[in-house]
Design a protein around this motif. Structure first.
Motif, mmCIF file in Angstrom:
data_model
loop_
_atom_site.group_PDB
_atom_site.id
_atom_site.type_symbol
_atom_site.label_atom_id
_atom_site.label_comp_id
_atom_site.label_asym_id
_atom_site.label_seq_id
_atom_site.Cartn_x
_atom_site.Cartn_y
_atom_site.Cartn_z
ATOM 1 N N LEU A 31 -11.745 33.575 7.085
ATOM 2 C CA LEU A 31 -11.486 34.175 5.665
ATOM 3 C C LEU A 31 -12.722 33.836 4.888
ATOM 4 C CD1 LEU A 31 -7.790 33.329 4.865
ATOM 5 C CD2 LEU A 31 -8.879 35.647 5.592
ATOM 6 N N GLN A 32 -13.420 32.824 4.839
ATOM 7 C CA GLN A 32 -14.771 32.569 4.170
ATOM 8 C C GLN A 32 -15.831 33.503 4.573
ATOM 9 O OE1 GLN A 32 -15.134 28.143 4.615
ATOM 10 N NE2 GLN A 32 -14.063 27.934 2.566
ATOM 11 N N GLN A 33 -15.712 33.874 5.965
ATOM 12 C CA GLN A 33 -16.772 34.621 6.214
ATOM 13 C C GLN A 33 -16.412 36.187 5.941
ATOM 14 O OE1 GLN A 33 -16.720 34.413 10.832
ATOM 15 N NE2 GLN A 33 -17.495 32.496 10.570
ATOM 16 N N GLU A 34 -15.296 36.438 5.366
ATOM 17 C CA GLU A 34 -14.811 37.837 4.532
ATOM 18 C C GLU A 34 -14.866 37.495 3.118
ATOM 19 O OE1 GLU A 34 -11.126 39.088 6.222
ATOM 20 O OE2 GLU A 34 -11.433 38.377 8.238
ATOM 21 N N ASN A 35 -15.605 36.507 2.901
ATOM 22 C CA ASN A 35 -15.924 36.640 1.094
ATOM 23 C C ASN A 35 -14.877 35.776 0.445
ATOM 24 O OD1 ASN A 35 -17.938 36.793 -1.018
ATOM 25 N ND2 ASN A 35 -16.954 38.618 -1.580
ATOM 26 N N MET A 36 -13.989 35.044 0.845
ATOM 27 C CA MET A 36 -12.876 34.371 0.225
ATOM 28 C C MET A 36 -13.401 33.366 -0.566
ATOM 29 S SD MET A 36 -9.671 31.950 1.536
ATOM 30 C CE MET A 36 -10.690 30.753 2.148
ATOM 31 N N LYS A 37 -13.031 33.257 -1.860
ATOM 32 C CA LYS A 37 -13.309 32.493 -2.954
ATOM 33 C C LYS A 37 -12.169 31.520 -3.348
ATOM 34 C CE LYS A 37 -17.700 34.201 -2.819
ATOM 35 N NZ LYS A 37 -18.584 33.596 -2.061
#
Length: 535
Positions: free
Chosen positions: A231-237
């Motif tokens: 999810l972080q690779q999908e820009n999760m903040k």
């Protein structure tokens, strides 16, 4: 294991055998004391040899057929009933199922099923042996290895030993096809089935991720770390972690998950009991999500290990807890295994949040009343518990966080933001349909074969129960003895439509799709997104 705990367990085991004898041969071999009349028992002897002898005499000479194991189990359960509601004895099948469930792996064919109308109905097929053999959700299993498994006596206890087995072995299933309604024999080679405790992990918005955790097992932290990285690779903040309907699991898994959010050396939880010295659990510097905004979702079914995580996040001001008051289980069990495969789950300690809160609810009432308390909150929806004087807002058990917020102990985790049950949609008719499995029955008997969606988006945007279909569902409910009124039926229609839509998504796509449908209209999710927009 602390030596005193093991000693106490041995004494308890001896008492179990003695109690069993007392129930059958008490008049001949012992006498009842005044203490026994109040629930305590004074043994006539603690000799294991004599216990075995007398059990042997009973088996060989008693007037009626009797099983010594049954007597022993009755005695053990009687002892445990005088302790706490969460200490329990597990027969071999139950002990094995619980262990496999929390370990996240077993050897079988890879299906989920329910017993519906005295028949084994496949509700979901995982990637694995059953899928390769062509078995689909909605198929029915009528026999295993030639043994009929339909009828009023069928149960999971009878199905599980037949369907599970060593990897590489073959099981013969008689399958009644969902679409053809014809029976045929299908050979399925058993294999290792890996079950993730992460039910869903996807992006709610371009920057907000969502992870649904169903239990705390041996693989939970590893599975969570993989999903967070993705999810972080999908820009999760920011992140929403859904712990609703999570009844707990391994304490070590809960502390490992909390560690993902907390900085190095923060106290997560500590445990302590009469025979267990205080043990502190601290965060390390290896957390995968120590900086972003965090929301935890809880409800009345969030319990035990889930409450450990929620308590730590709340006490340390790491995130916002949204939902309804959690179950209130702050007791730690340790499993003692016996040679026959059975096990004793014994409460050995209480856990305390970083501020020292005990989350355990009082349990001096009958066990049934204790376990029913959480569900009864839904019958009479509680107002925001922060504003009423109850076990979670007792000023004698109040604590202050580092940011000056007041928290309470002794009755579960009270959320920072309260989301009441939506009584405009969820009522007695809706809950009765779910409890009786009628939504699943209606889905597979009336909807699945006549509906062929090409995408999840199509289900979300286009599917709705027609008036005719809803009348058919009401007729089914009446046939099954569920009482209805025009008002309760109409009020529940929106919630029932959403649940059916979600079940369709699971059948045609996957489990994550089920939650995507539900979350699209979930008020707790909507409030979470609103809070995460705040500076």
């Amino acid at each position: 294991m602390h030596s005193s705990t093991k000693s106490n367990l041995l004494v308890a085991s001896c008492y179990a055998g003695i109690l069993a004898l007392g129930m059958v041969v008490g008049p001949k071999f012992g006498r009842e004391s005044d203490a026994a009349k109040t629930g305590d028992f004074t043994p006539f002897s603690a000799s294991p040899e004599k216990i075995d002898q007398v059990l042997g005499i009973i088996e060989e000479n008693y007037v009626d057929p009797v099983k010594a194991d049954t007597l022993q189990n009755l005695a053990i359960n009687q002892i445990l009933s005088h302790l706490d509601p969460h200490s329990s004895y597990l027969p071999p099948v139950k002990a094995r199922e619980q262990s496999q469930d929390l370990e996240g792996k077993y050897y079988g064919i890879g299906v989920e099923y329910t017993v519906l109308n005295d028949t084994m109905l496949i509700t979901s097929v995982k990637t694995g042996p059953a899928e390769k053999a062509g078995i689909k959700a909605g198929d029915k299993i009528t026999a295993i290895e030639g043994k009929n498994i339909t009828g009023a006596q069928i149960s999971s206890e009878k199905i599980v030993p037949l369907i599970k087995g060593r990897a590489g072995t073959v099981v013969n299933l008689r399958v009644k096809g969902r679409e053809t309604n014809r029976e045929k024999d299908v050979l399925v080679k058993r294999d290792k089935i890996t079950v993730s405790s992460i039910d869903a992990a996807y992006m709610l918005t371009p920057t907000v991720g969502y992870v649904k955790i169903s239990k705390f097992g041996a693989r939970t932290d590893d599975d969570f770390a993989l999903e967070v990285n993705r999810l972080q690779q999908e820009n999760m903040k920011s992140l929403v972690v859904d712990l609703r309907h999570n009844g707990g699991g391994y304490l070590s898994a809960a502390t490992a998950l909390a560690d993902e959010f907390l900085p190095d050396k923060q106290l997560i939880v500590y445990t302590q009991g009469e025979h267990e010295p205080r043990t502190d659990y601290f965060a390390t510097k290896s957390g995968k999500f120590e900086q972003g905004k965090l929301v935890l979702l809880i409800d009345e079914t969030t319990a035990s290990a889930s409450e450990v995580v929620a308590g730590a996040i709340q006490d340390l001001d790491r995130g916002i807890v949204i939902g309804r008051r959690s179950f209130g289980k702050g007791l730690v069990q340790e499993q003692f295994n016996f040679g026959d495969g059975s096990a004793l789950n014994l409460t050995i300690a209480r856990y305390y949040t970083p501020l020292g809160r005990s989350i355990q609810r009082p349990y001096k009432m009958k066990p049934k009343d204790y376990f029913d308390e959480a569900s009864k909150r839904l019958e009479k929806p509680e107002v925001n518990p922060v504003r009423v004087k109850d076990s979670v807002s007792d000023k004698r058990n109040s604590y202050k966080t580092g940011l000056g917020r007041t928290l309470y102990g002794g009755g579960g985790i009270t959320p920072d933001i309260f989301i009441p049950v939506d009584t405009s949609a969820f009522n007695s008719f809706y809950y009765a349909l779910r409890a009786r499995g009628l939504l699943t029955e209606f889905l597979f008997s009336r909807l699945v074969n006549g509906y062929h969606p090409t995408s999840l988006k199509q289900i979300i945007n286009e599917f709705n129960l027609s008036d005719a279909q809803y009348r058919q569902l009401i007729a089914l409910a009446l046939k099954k003895g569920i009482k209805t009124t025009g008002r309760t039926v109409e009020i529940a229609r929106a919630a029932i439509n959403t649940e059916i839509k979600a079940l369709l998504a699971k059948v045609y796509f996957d489990q994550e799709s089920y939650f995507k449908v539900l979350n699209a209209s979930d008020k707790a999710i909507a409030r979470s997104l609103q809070e995460l927009k705040q500076p």
